[in-house]
Design a protein around this motif. Structure first.
Motif, PDB file in Angstrom:
ATOM      1  N   SER A 300       1.079  -1.377   0.019  1.00 28.40           N
ATOM      2  CA  SER A 300       0.048   0.099   0.202  1.00 28.40           C
ATOM      3  C   SER A 300       0.729   0.946  -0.186  1.00 28.40           C
ATOM      4  O   SER A 300       0.426   2.228  -1.110  1.00 28.40           O
ATOM      5  N   HIS A 301       1.768   1.001   0.898  1.00 30.91           N
ATOM      6  CA  HIS A 301       2.946   2.521   0.972  1.00 30.91           C
ATOM      7  C   HIS A 301       3.395   1.870  -0.349  1.00 30.91           C
ATOM      8  O   HIS A 301       3.326   3.607  -1.050  1.00 30.91           O
ATOM      9  N   ARG A 302       3.418   1.462  -1.288  1.00 35.09           N
ATOM     10  CA  ARG A 302       4.631   2.007  -2.683  1.00 35.09           C
ATOM     11  C   ARG A 302       3.298   1.839  -4.077  1.00 35.09           C
ATOM     12  O   ARG A 302       3.839   2.546  -4.885  1.00 35.09           O
ATOM     13  N   GLN A 303       2.430   2.181  -3.343  1.00 37.05           N
ATOM     14  CA  GLN A 303       1.181   2.198  -4.347  1.00 37.05           C
ATOM     15  C   GLN A 303       0.386   3.607  -4.452  1.00 37.05           C
ATOM     16  O   GLN A 303      -0.261   4.314  -4.743  1.00 37.05           O
ATOM     17  N   GLY A 304       1.255   4.350  -3.026  1.00 35.97           N
ATOM     18  CA  GLY A 304       0.935   5.409  -2.887  1.00 35.97           C
ATOM     19  C   GLY A 304      -0.594   5.655  -1.640  1.00 35.97           C
ATOM     20  O   GLY A 304      -1.936   6.935  -2.304  1.00 35.97           O
ATOM     21  N   ALA A 305      -0.634   5.169  -0.438  1.00 37.79           N
ATOM     22  CA  ALA A 305      -2.280   5.184  -0.116  1.00 37.79           C
ATOM     23  C   ALA A 305      -1.966   6.394   0.566  1.00 37.79           C
ATOM     24  O   ALA A 305      -0.951   7.301   1.024  1.00 37.79           O
ATOM     25  N   LEU A 306      -3.227   6.704   0.563  1.00 40.13           N
ATOM     26  CA  LEU A 306      -3.239   8.760   1.549  1.00 40.13           C
ATOM     27  C   LEU A 306      -2.975   7.835   3.168  1.00 40.13           C
ATOM     28  O   LEU A 306      -2.095   8.873   3.741  1.00 40.13           O
ATOM     29  N   SER A 307      -4.231   6.644   2.681  1.00 44.56           N
ATOM     30  CA  SER A 307      -3.319   6.637   4.853  1.00 44.56           C
ATOM     31  C   SER A 307      -3.232   4.837   4.642  1.00 44.56           C
ATOM     32  O   SER A 307      -3.786   4.664   4.293  1.00 44.56           O
ATOM     33  N   VAL A 308      -2.258   3.937   5.650  1.00 45.81           N
ATOM     34  CA  VAL A 308      -2.392   3.204   5.799  1.00 45.81           C
ATOM     35  C   VAL A 308      -2.993   2.600   8.544  1.00 45.81           C
ATOM     36  O   VAL A 308      -2.301   3.267   8.318  1.00 45.81           O
ATOM     37  N   THR A 309      -4.283   2.112   7.877  1.00 43.44           N
ATOM     38  CA  THR A 309      -3.839   1.640   9.850  1.00 43.44           C
ATOM     39  C   THR A 309      -4.228   0.258   9.592  1.00 43.44           C
ATOM     40  O   THR A 309      -4.672  -0.273   8.917  1.00 43.44           O
ATOM     41  N   GLN A 310      -3.411  -0.599  10.374  1.00 42.98           N
ATOM     42  CA  GLN A 310      -3.383  -1.941  10.190  1.00 42.98           C
ATOM     43  C   GLN A 310      -3.862  -2.344  11.668  1.00 42.98           C
ATOM     44  O   GLN A 310      -3.594  -2.204  12.798  1.00 42.98           O
ATOM     45  N   PHE A 311      -4.584  -3.421  12.009  1.00 41.37           N
ATOM     46  CA  PHE A 311      -6.376  -3.369  13.037  1.00 41.37           C
ATOM     47  C   PHE A 311      -5.145  -5.212  13.319  1.00 41.37           C
ATOM     48  O   PHE A 311      -5.233  -5.928  12.322  1.00 41.37           O
ATOM     49  N   GLU A 312      -5.603  -5.476  15.062  1.00 44.65           N
ATOM     50  CA  GLU A 312      -5.092  -6.393  15.129  1.00 44.65           C
ATOM     51  C   GLU A 312      -6.210  -6.859  16.340  1.00 44.65           C
ATOM     52  O   GLU A 312      -6.362  -6.323  17.230  1.00 44.65           O
ATOM     53  N   LEU A 313      -6.661  -8.395  16.438  1.00 48.35           N
ATOM     54  CA  LEU A 313      -7.468  -9.162  17.488  1.00 48.35           C
ATOM     55  C   LEU A 313      -7.172  -8.977  18.720  1.00 48.35           C
ATOM     56  O   LEU A 313      -7.238  -9.024  19.999  1.00 48.35           O
ATOM     57  N   LEU A 314      -5.122  -9.444  18.254  1.00 48.86           N
ATOM     58  CA  LEU A 314      -4.785  -9.829  19.909  1.00 48.86           C
ATOM     59  C   LEU A 314      -4.561  -8.371  20.020  1.00 48.86           C
ATOM     60  O   LEU A 314      -3.900  -7.811  19.741  1.00 48.86           O
ATOM     61  N   PRO A 315      -3.129  -8.756  21.649  1.00 48.75           N
ATOM     62  CA  PRO A 315      -3.484  -7.307  22.309  1.00 48.75           C
ATOM     63  C   PRO A 315      -1.442  -7.591  21.711  1.00 48.75           C
ATOM     64  O   PRO A 315      -0.847  -7.960  21.475  1.00 48.75           O
ATOM     65  N   LYS A 316      -1.386  -5.850  22.024  1.00 55.08           N
ATOM     66  CA  LYS A 316       0.345  -6.042  21.843  1.00 55.08           C
ATOM     67  C   LYS A 316       0.895  -6.341  22.716  1.00 55.08           C
ATOM     68  O   LYS A 316       1.116  -6.958  23.761  1.00 55.08           O
TER      69      LYS A 316
END
Length: 471
Positions: A300-316
């Motif tokens: 997504s970065h290389r395609q020029g995304a406006l913003s990217v958010t990544q979610f994970e169900l597990l705790p940090k």
């Protein structure tokens, strides 16, 4: 062993990554060259540890101290011979394996572990550069025919081993190019595809035949394969993605990761992809915090995304190895992949509740809530939130092999997780039909796939010949 006092004299050093602002503008591998002197010092850190736990930390049981010693001495021919004794494709594992061997390195008890993965990569790349990698065709042919279904690392490893045992091997691949997930799943910035091609050249010279655009179970029946071949190996991977069954899932702009990633790989191969899924100028949300999610992030970065958010169900995860995973177990700390360095936002303990869209049926918002720890993941009242999204990528793992088509035609038994059940020799419940890789063990690492392919090849060779000299 390498230098006796090396681990006392040198600290861990790894190759530097190219600056994020530079590398997101291309699809080339991200690491800068590693100086020869630095590599020699790193090999010298390998200890005379008595019991090398790295052997068992690696599913291939690689002879790591042996080739570390040869690399330190500059004996590259001997080093690659030791490396190939257990691993058909160290150029793949040296790039995309998460290196469980390093997690079990004895030096890693109280010091940073040996840079095993970088040494492995250097040995094999140097061997190719110096012309040390040659075809190894079998001296004698057995007259037995083996079909390998799937050309990922498990299928390719088995095919090479079986060809070297003298069998006539044909690899069937449903896509237009050989390589499976190596070709159409792993982004080029993690592994450039010419690495696959040069290995395929070796395998063709060893007698392996490749047939692309052949979807076994669809364009050719399993029965036809059984009539033509003495044994069949199923190595088609775990391609059944885990879906997110929430309201709004049907909106346009919500895709599985393995719809998104292969398209960009095809473009990098020079293909034109009509209607390509692109992150360009879009607010991207990635659901899933594993390696596939990170691959979506970097793409997504290389395609020029406006913003990217990544979610994970597990705790940090914790920043360091936790007490629940002591050495030499595989640790589960917070991992910062190259894609995370390039930007985007990561968030944990988030569960998606629904999607909403516009009047044209396009996704526009993700609705989520924060949850408690596993296994219950109980929603936390008052933590609901929404996030604008133009593209949602589902990277939540896989649920085993696809069941329709091939597995409907071959009535093999499945295990409790929906994978193909086999005996100790990798044979399924159907006589002469074997399984390896993700089809047998579920989604896993490239190093496990190669190990599975090698073990299945030995099982097939024994089945056909009554015994086997394959390792």
């Amino acid at each position: 062993m390498a230098k006796v006092t090396g681990f006392l004299e040198y600290t861990r050093e790894v190759p530097q990554r190219r600056p994020p602002a530079e590398r997101i503008k291309d699809w080339f591998e991200i690491y800068q060259p590693f100086p020869d002197a630095s590599l020699t010092n790193q090999a010298a850190r390998c200890m005379d540890c008595g019991v090398p736990f790295c052997h068992t930390g690696c599913p291939l049981t690689n002879l790591i101290p042996d080739w570390n010693d040869q690399a330190w001495r500059g004996h590259w021919r001997d080093a690659v011979r030791q490396l190939h004794a257990t691993n058909n494709f160290p150029e793949f594992t040296g790039r995309i394996c998460p290196a469980p061997c390093e997690a079990s390195c004895v030096l890693g008890i109280n010091e940073p572990p040996v840079t095993i993965k970088q040494i492995e990569k250097t040995i094999i790349d140097r061997a190719f550069d110096e012309g040390l990698i040659k075809p190894e065709p079998a001296a004698n042919k057995t007259g037995r025919r083996v079909a390998v279904v799937g050309s990922g690392p498990a299928g390719l490893a088995a095919a090479q081993q079986l060809a070297r045992a003298g069998h006539e091997v044909t690899v069937f691949e449903k896509n237009d190019r050989i390589g499976g997930l190596l070709r159409y799943g792993i982004p080029n910035f993690k592994m450039e595809k010419h690495l696959i091609d040069r290995r395929l050249d070796q395998m063709r010279a060893e007698g392996v035949k490749f047939q692309t655009n052949v979807h076994v179970g669809v364009t050719i029946s399993a029965d036809e394969l059984r009539r033509k071949f003495d044994a069949i190996l199923l190595a088609g991977g775990a391609e059944n993605p885990r879906d997110l069954k929430v309201p709004g899932r049907e909106l346009r702009g919500i895709h599985f990761a393995m719809e998104f990633l292969p398209q960009q790989n095809r473009v990098c191969e020079g293909d034109h992809v009509t209607g390509q899924i692109l992150a360009t100028d879009k607010r991207v949300v990635i659901i899933g915090g594993g390696d596939t999610g990170a691959d979506c992030l970097g793409t997504s970065h290389r395609q020029g995304a406006l913003s990217v958010t990544q979610f994970e169900l597990l705790p940090k995860p914790p920043d360091e190895r936790s007490a629940s995973t002591p050495w030499p177990l595989w640790p589960l700390p917070l991992r910062v992949e190259s894609s995370h360095e390039e930007g985007g936002t990561r968030d944990w303990s988030v569960s998606t509740v629904k999607f909403t869209g516009d009047e044209h049926g396009n996704v526009k918002q993700l609705h989520a809530i924060r949850v408690g720890p596993a296994p219950k993941f109980e929603p936390q009242p008052g933590t609901e939130f929404t996030l604008d999204a133009d593209l949602v990528l589902l990277a939540m793992g896989f649920l085993g092999p696809v069941k329709h088509g091939l597995l409907e035609q071959l009535p093999v038994n499945l295990d409790g997780r929906g994978n193909i059940a086999t005996d100790a020799h990798h044979m399924s419940s159907v006589e002469g039909v074997f399984a390896a890789g993700d089809m047998r063990r579920g989604q896993s690492l490239v190093v496990w796939a190669i190990a599975e392919g090698r073990k299945a090849a030995r099982g097939i060779d024994t089945y056909l010949m009554g015994e086997s000299r394959l390792p």
